[in-house]
Motif scaffolding. Structure first.
Motif, short mmCIF file in Angstrom:
data_model
loop_
_atom_site.label_atom_id
_atom_site.label_comp_id
_atom_site.label_asym_id
_atom_site.label_seq_id
_atom_site.Cartn_x
_atom_site.Cartn_y
_atom_site.Cartn_z
N ALA A 9 0.84 -1.20 0.00
CA ALA A 9 0.00 0.00 0.00
C ALA A 9 0.88 1.25 0.00
CB ALA A 9 -0.93 -0.02 1.21
N LEU A 10 1.94 1.23 0.77
CA LEU A 10 2.87 2.38 0.80
C LEU A 10 3.52 2.57 -0.57
CD1 LEU A 10 4.49 1.80 4.32
CD2 LEU A 10 3.25 3.87 3.62
N ILE A 11 3.95 1.45 -1.20
CA ILE A 11 4.56 1.54 -2.54
C ILE A 11 3.58 2.17 -3.53
CG2 ILE A 11 5.35 0.18 -4.54
CD1 ILE A 11 7.47 0.15 -2.39
N ARG A 12 2.32 1.71 -3.49
CA ARG A 12 1.33 2.24 -4.43
C ARG A 12 1.01 3.70 -4.14
NH1 ARG A 12 -0.91 -3.09 -4.21
NH2 ARG A 12 -2.33 -2.38 -2.57
N ALA A 13 1.25 4.12 -2.90
CA ALA A 13 1.04 5.54 -2.55
C ALA A 13 2.28 6.39 -2.86
CB ALA A 13 0.68 5.65 -1.07
N GLY A 14 3.31 5.75 -3.45
CA GLY A 14 4.49 6.51 -3.85
C GLY A 14 5.55 6.67 -2.76
N GLU A 15 5.42 5.87 -1.68
CA GLU A 15 6.42 5.92 -0.61
C GLU A 15 7.52 4.88 -0.87
OE1 GLU A 15 6.22 7.83 2.23
OE2 GLU A 15 4.33 8.77 1.62
N CYS A 16 8.63 4.96 -0.13
CA CYS A 16 9.60 3.87 -0.21
C CYS A 16 9.66 3.08 1.09
CB CYS A 16 10.99 4.35 -0.64
SG CYS A 16 11.63 5.77 0.20
N VAL A 17 9.90 1.78 0.97
CA VAL A 17 9.97 0.90 2.13
C VAL A 17 11.22 0.02 2.04
CG1 VAL A 17 7.45 0.82 2.35
CG2 VAL A 17 8.63 -0.98 1.11
N ALA A 18 11.76 -0.34 3.19
CA ALA A 18 12.94 -1.21 3.20
C ALA A 18 12.49 -2.66 3.26
CB ALA A 18 13.82 -0.89 4.40
N ALA A 28 13.01 0.12 -1.44
CA ALA A 28 12.23 -0.08 -2.65
C ALA A 28 11.20 1.02 -2.86
CB ALA A 28 11.52 -1.43 -2.58
N ALA A 29 11.02 1.38 -4.14
CA ALA A 29 9.95 2.30 -4.53
C ALA A 29 9.51 1.94 -5.94
CB ALA A 29 10.43 3.76 -4.47
N ARG A 35 8.35 10.55 -8.81
CA ARG A 35 8.27 11.14 -7.47
C ARG A 35 8.65 10.09 -6.40
NH1 ARG A 35 4.79 11.85 -3.42
NH2 ARG A 35 3.35 10.36 -4.36
N ALA A 36 8.22 8.86 -6.62
CA ALA A 36 8.55 7.78 -5.69
C ALA A 36 10.05 7.51 -5.70
CB ALA A 36 7.78 6.52 -6.06
N VAL A 37 10.64 7.49 -6.92
CA VAL A 37 12.07 7.23 -7.03
C VAL A 37 12.88 8.37 -6.39
CG1 VAL A 37 13.98 6.83 -8.64
CG2 VAL A 37 11.73 5.84 -9.09
N ALA A 38 12.39 9.58 -6.57
CA ALA A 38 13.06 10.72 -5.94
C ALA A 38 13.09 10.55 -4.42
CB ALA A 38 12.36 12.03 -6.31
N GLY A 39 12.06 9.89 -3.88
CA GLY A 39 12.02 9.62 -2.44
C GLY A 39 13.17 8.74 -1.98
N ILE A 40 13.59 7.79 -2.84
CA ILE A 40 14.74 6.93 -2.51
C ILE A 40 16.01 7.78 -2.41
CG2 ILE A 40 16.28 5.10 -3.32
CD1 ILE A 40 13.96 3.83 -4.77
N TYR A 41 16.22 8.60 -3.45
CA TYR A 41 17.42 9.44 -3.46
C TYR A 41 17.44 10.36 -2.23
CZ TYR A 41 18.42 8.17 -8.36
OH TYR A 41 18.73 7.50 -9.51
N ALA A 42 16.24 10.90 -1.89
CA ALA A 42 16.16 11.82 -0.75
C ALA A 42 16.47 11.10 0.56
CB ALA A 42 14.77 12.46 -0.69
N ALA A 43 15.88 9.90 0.74
CA ALA A 43 16.09 9.17 1.99
C ALA A 43 17.56 8.76 2.15
CB ALA A 43 15.19 7.93 2.03
#
Ligand code: TXA
Ligand code: MG
Length: 310
Positions: A9-18, A28-29, A35-43
């Motif tokens: 559900a988090l992935i589908r909402a564009g979040e990243c999870v370990a 993973a994203a 936007r989701a991939v940018a979240g990986i780079y940001a984290a």
């Protein structure tokens, strides 16, 4: 598993999870959403020019994203699911966010074996971009606790499924060249074709001349896996003030493998570096590790950990 449904559900909402893979924990994203991939780079705090590996459930899904030739398909058939990443031309209609490939016309792709990552791929229905789940430049995570420590407060969920079995990142192959040594050795992948990542080979497609230059090792030249203190390699005896990580006959403060088993040593490597880093010692020393089989991947990571930082 409730954690998988929550993660999907988090992935589908564009979040990243370990999530654990058979190599290391990945962050993973959804690889199709920039936007989701940018979240990986940001984290991770990762430089945006370093491209990411895309994870898919099977070869059919991979063929919808990348262009396979016979040699690549043979490797995939033999070693997927497993710790092998193939760098291949990306399809124009792949639908992968350009942030994933960092503007290259190739893509790094793999089919992981781990049940948690496979379950997340199935539940989310998305190709998942996933680098190792650590802050950029830090030691790769082989346990959920490593992720929690490195990325505390920066990600919404870590799926904890214990220690990762292989312990070092996947072997990356382009044509018949190993770009990054990993759990699958040169001998396993290309039997009888000579040694070492740069081994010349007459069979299989080779990357076109020059092309490998900028592409071959983005992210491979920096100091990686960097503990917070100096690392000395090939140490055979006690060194004052240093935490000694042993192997075989060198017992040390702890050992990667008392019996000299390289597979066991790879699985323990990053955990040992995390412990050595957290210890009171002012330096880290590591016993000599043979360069055979997965030993090449262990020594590759150790050389990066020991790379002098400015
Ligand atoms: O085992 C693994 O591969 C782990 C788990 C989570 O799957 N993932 C991983 O990803 O190690 P990462 O992002 O830490 O490493 C990706 C590596 C980098 O060295 C990057 O430069 C290289 O793959 N890479 C990605 N795309 C590439 C491309 N198109 N050409 C050459 N190298 C590429
Ligand atoms: Mg990494």
């Amino acid at each position: 598993m409730a954690a998988i449904a929550e993660a999907a559900a988090l992935i589908r909402a564009g979040e990243c999870v370990a999530v654990p893979t058979e190599t290391v924990y990945g962050l993973a994203a959804d690889a199709t959403e920039s936007r989701a991939v940018a979240g990986i780079y940001a984290a991770k705090g990762r430089p945006s020019f370093n491209p990411l590996i895309v994870h898919v459930p099977d070869l059919a899904a991979a063929e919808r994203i990348a262009v396979f030739d016979d040699a690549a398909r043979a490797l995939a058939t033999r070693f997927w699911p497993g710790p092998l990443t193939l760098v291949l031309p990306v399809r124009a209609d792949a639908g992968i966010a350009s942030l994933v490939t960092a503007g290259l016309d190739t893509i790094a792709i793999r089919v992981p074996r781990h049940r948690a990552m496979q379950a997340l791929l199935e539940a989310s229905g998305k190709p998942l971009a996933a680098p190792s789940a650590n802050a950029s430049g830090g030691i790769s995570p082989t346990r959920a606790a490593h992720v929690a420590k490195s990325l505390a407060g920066r990600i919404p969920l870590v799926i904890d499924d214990g220690a990762t079995p292989a312990g070092v990142e996947s072997t990356i192959v382009m044509g018949s060249t190993i770009l990054r040594p990993g759990p699958l050795s040169q001998e396993a992948l290309f039997p009888g074709e000579g040694r070492g990542p740069a081994a010349e080979s007459e069979s299989g497609p080779r990357p076109s001349p020059g092309k490998g230059e900028g592409v071959a090792a983005p992210g491979q030249l920096d100091s990686h896996y960097a503990p917070s203190k100096p690392v000395r390699l090939n140490v055979t005896g006690v060194t004052a003030g240093a935490y000694l990580i042993g192997f075989g006959a060198v017992s040390g403060d702890e050992t990667l493998s008392a019996g000299g088993d390289l597979t066991e040593a790879a699985a323990n490597l990053f955990d040992a570096l995390h412990r050595a880093d957290a210890s009171a010692a002012s330096a880290i020393a590591v016993a000599p590790i043979p360069e055979t089989g997965i030993g090449a991947a262990i020594n590759d990571r150790l050389r990066r950990a020991a790379f002098p930082r400015g």
